[in-house]
Design a protein around this motif. Sequence first.
Motif, short mmCIF file in Angstrom:
data_model
loop_
_atom_site.label_atom_id
_atom_site.label_comp_id
_atom_site.label_asym_id
_atom_site.label_seq_id
_atom_site.Cartn_x
_atom_site.Cartn_y
_atom_site.Cartn_z
N LEU A 155 19.36 21.80 -42.15
CA LEU A 155 18.09 22.37 -41.78
C LEU A 155 17.43 21.52 -40.77
O LEU A 155 17.93 20.36 -40.38
N SER A 156 16.52 21.96 -40.12
CA SER A 156 15.88 21.52 -39.18
C SER A 156 14.27 21.70 -39.06
O SER A 156 14.01 22.79 -39.71
N LEU A 157 13.51 20.95 -38.52
CA LEU A 157 12.13 21.53 -38.42
C LEU A 157 11.55 20.61 -37.26
O LEU A 157 12.08 19.49 -36.53
N LEU A 158 10.24 20.98 -36.63
CA LEU A 158 9.73 20.31 -35.14
C LEU A 158 8.35 20.60 -35.62
O LEU A 158 7.58 21.12 -35.06
N PRO A 159 7.74 19.34 -36.34
CA PRO A 159 6.28 19.10 -36.46
C PRO A 159 5.63 18.81 -34.94
O PRO A 159 6.12 18.14 -34.44
N ASN A 217 4.07 5.89 -36.03
CA ASN A 217 4.28 5.80 -34.54
C ASN A 217 4.17 4.38 -33.82
O ASN A 217 2.82 3.60 -34.01
N LEU A 218 4.98 3.42 -33.56
CA LEU A 218 4.95 2.11 -33.15
C LEU A 218 4.70 2.20 -31.64
O LEU A 218 4.29 1.01 -31.27
N SER A 219 4.63 3.11 -30.98
CA SER A 219 4.47 2.91 -29.58
C SER A 219 2.95 2.83 -29.32
O SER A 219 2.00 3.14 -29.93
N SER A 220 2.59 2.91 -27.96
CA SER A 220 1.29 2.85 -27.50
C SER A 220 0.87 4.19 -26.83
O SER A 220 -0.09 4.32 -26.34
N LYS A 221 1.87 5.01 -27.16
CA LYS A 221 1.68 6.51 -26.68
C LYS A 221 1.52 7.67 -27.80
O LYS A 221 1.80 7.36 -28.93
N ASN A 222 0.60 8.74 -27.54
CA ASN A 222 0.60 9.72 -28.57
C ASN A 222 2.05 10.44 -28.60
O ASN A 222 2.66 10.70 -27.64
N VAL A 223 2.22 10.76 -29.71
CA VAL A 223 3.48 11.59 -29.92
C VAL A 223 3.06 13.02 -30.29
O VAL A 223 2.26 13.18 -30.91
N ARG A 224 3.71 13.82 -29.45
CA ARG A 224 3.11 15.16 -29.40
C ARG A 224 4.09 15.97 -30.47
O ARG A 224 3.63 16.99 -30.98
N ALA A 225 5.39 15.71 -30.81
CA ALA A 225 6.24 16.41 -31.55
C ALA A 225 7.37 15.56 -31.86
O ALA A 225 7.60 14.52 -31.21
N ILE A 226 7.89 15.62 -33.26
CA ILE A 226 9.17 15.20 -33.65
C ILE A 226 10.28 16.17 -33.95
O ILE A 226 9.63 17.23 -34.90
N GLN A 227 11.45 16.06 -33.58
CA GLN A 227 12.46 17.04 -33.98
C GLN A 227 13.31 16.26 -35.22
O GLN A 227 13.72 15.21 -35.10
N ILE A 228 13.21 16.87 -36.20
CA ILE A 228 13.78 16.32 -37.74
C ILE A 228 14.88 17.24 -38.22
O ILE A 228 14.76 18.51 -37.93
N ARG A 229 15.91 16.70 -38.67
CA ARG A 229 17.15 17.64 -39.26
C ARG A 229 17.61 16.72 -40.60
O ARG A 229 17.53 15.76 -40.57
N THR A 230 18.13 17.84 -41.35
CA THR A 230 18.82 17.21 -42.74
C THR A 230 20.27 17.48 -42.40
O THR A 230 20.81 18.34 -41.84
N GLN A 236 22.87 13.03 -48.59
CA GLN A 236 22.46 13.72 -47.32
C GLN A 236 21.63 12.87 -46.60
O GLN A 236 21.29 11.57 -47.02
N VAL A 237 21.20 13.03 -45.36
CA VAL A 237 20.67 12.12 -44.35
C VAL A 237 19.37 12.96 -43.83
O VAL A 237 19.53 14.22 -43.27
N ILE A 238 18.20 12.42 -43.75
CA ILE A 238 17.03 12.92 -43.02
C ILE A 238 16.77 12.10 -41.91
O ILE A 238 16.68 10.85 -41.77
N GLU A 239 16.92 12.68 -40.88
CA GLU A 239 16.94 12.22 -39.29
C GLU A 239 16.03 12.52 -38.43
O GLU A 239 15.69 13.92 -38.23
N VAL A 240 15.27 11.58 -37.88
CA VAL A 240 14.31 12.05 -36.83
C VAL A 240 15.36 11.92 -35.33
O VAL A 240 15.72 10.95 -35.07
N VAL A 241 15.34 13.28 -34.89
CA VAL A 241 16.51 13.07 -33.94
C VAL A 241 15.50 12.70 -32.48
O VAL A 241 16.33 12.09 -31.73
#
Length: 388
Positions: free
Chosen positions: A198-202, A177-190, A242-247
Amino acid sequence: MSSPNVILRSLLLMFAFAAVATAQPVSSPPSQLALEVHFYPGEPPAYQRITRSTAQGAWYSRFHQIKATGANDLPVNAVDIKPALTDSGIRVSVSVLFGELHEKQKAVGTYTIHEGEKIKIQELAQFGVDPFIISAVNFSPQLFDLPEFISKAKSIDYIGIQPTVSTMPAFRVAVRNLSSKNVRAIQIRTLKGGESQLSLLPQGKEGAPLIQPGNAFEFDARVATRPNATPTGYTQVTLPGQVIEVVTAIFDDGSFEGEPEPALVYGAILRGEKIQLARVIDLFQQTINDNQADPSVRIETLKRNIATLNLEADPALAPEIIAEFGQPTKTTAQELKGPIEIGMNTISSHALNMTKQFQLRNPRPETSGVDRWLATVKQRYEDWLRRL
């Protein structure tokens, strides 16, 4: 071994295969050579693809510390290794990173090796790091067909990727996380051929941040496969390209980077959690107040009340969330009703499970034990609600 305060928590344990480090594909074609890195005694090596790009690399926060950092020095947090293919051989640049946020970087040395050669980076000992051993090896392109990594959220930066040992093919990816804010969640898909597979939401646990500013996070992303017949049955073969993408990255102040739809849907899930948390907290308070009843009856009544909580979203809520979002969206109010109810069900299921577990552990509870448990769990839910 990294400093005890290292936020990565050995995040780059054997972080191999550090190719494709940005959202833009590298223009130069990869060679069949890989850099084999022995970074920790007694553990398998990591591998890094070698191309002509000097921008690619991997850093290792897991290493064997042989000397403690001085009291007034920043601790060594990671070892950064960048290999590049040149006309005279493979040039490997090595440096060390200091501090949890990598406030300082110092070069260790630059080395030139050729296929089959192996060297020990003795200079790392000056920084208290057990010297790494690196070598150039030939690596089958078929085995080295790693997914590309892309992040549509500018604050989510790539660190590294490696295959995981699991029944279904997957890759462990580390990001920062390069930002100055807390990341609450990220959406990821393959993706395969541009299509989502496929997708997931940590997300952070119970409303806590997933990634604090400057910190790193790892996740396992499954990839698309096809069955391959073998004499003993079938195995799953990973499909190439394949591509793993942070959406999308969603921050704790409600802002986001990347595509808007996942941020809207996640906001709806949180709204459902908030609604149900307030209801659950109220039920716990009612049970606390009913301190004259039999302890077992109090818990059984609480469980029954949780189980009968309303799990249907108010029809007016989804349009309200869309209006508050304030950006054009393809998601309709009807489609958003489901995520709200997912959030509501998440809380109800959690509270119901907590209550059942208490009953199993305490078949004949005493009033004092029930009161303590009710107060503790109620406080837990109040803290959870406050963080949302």
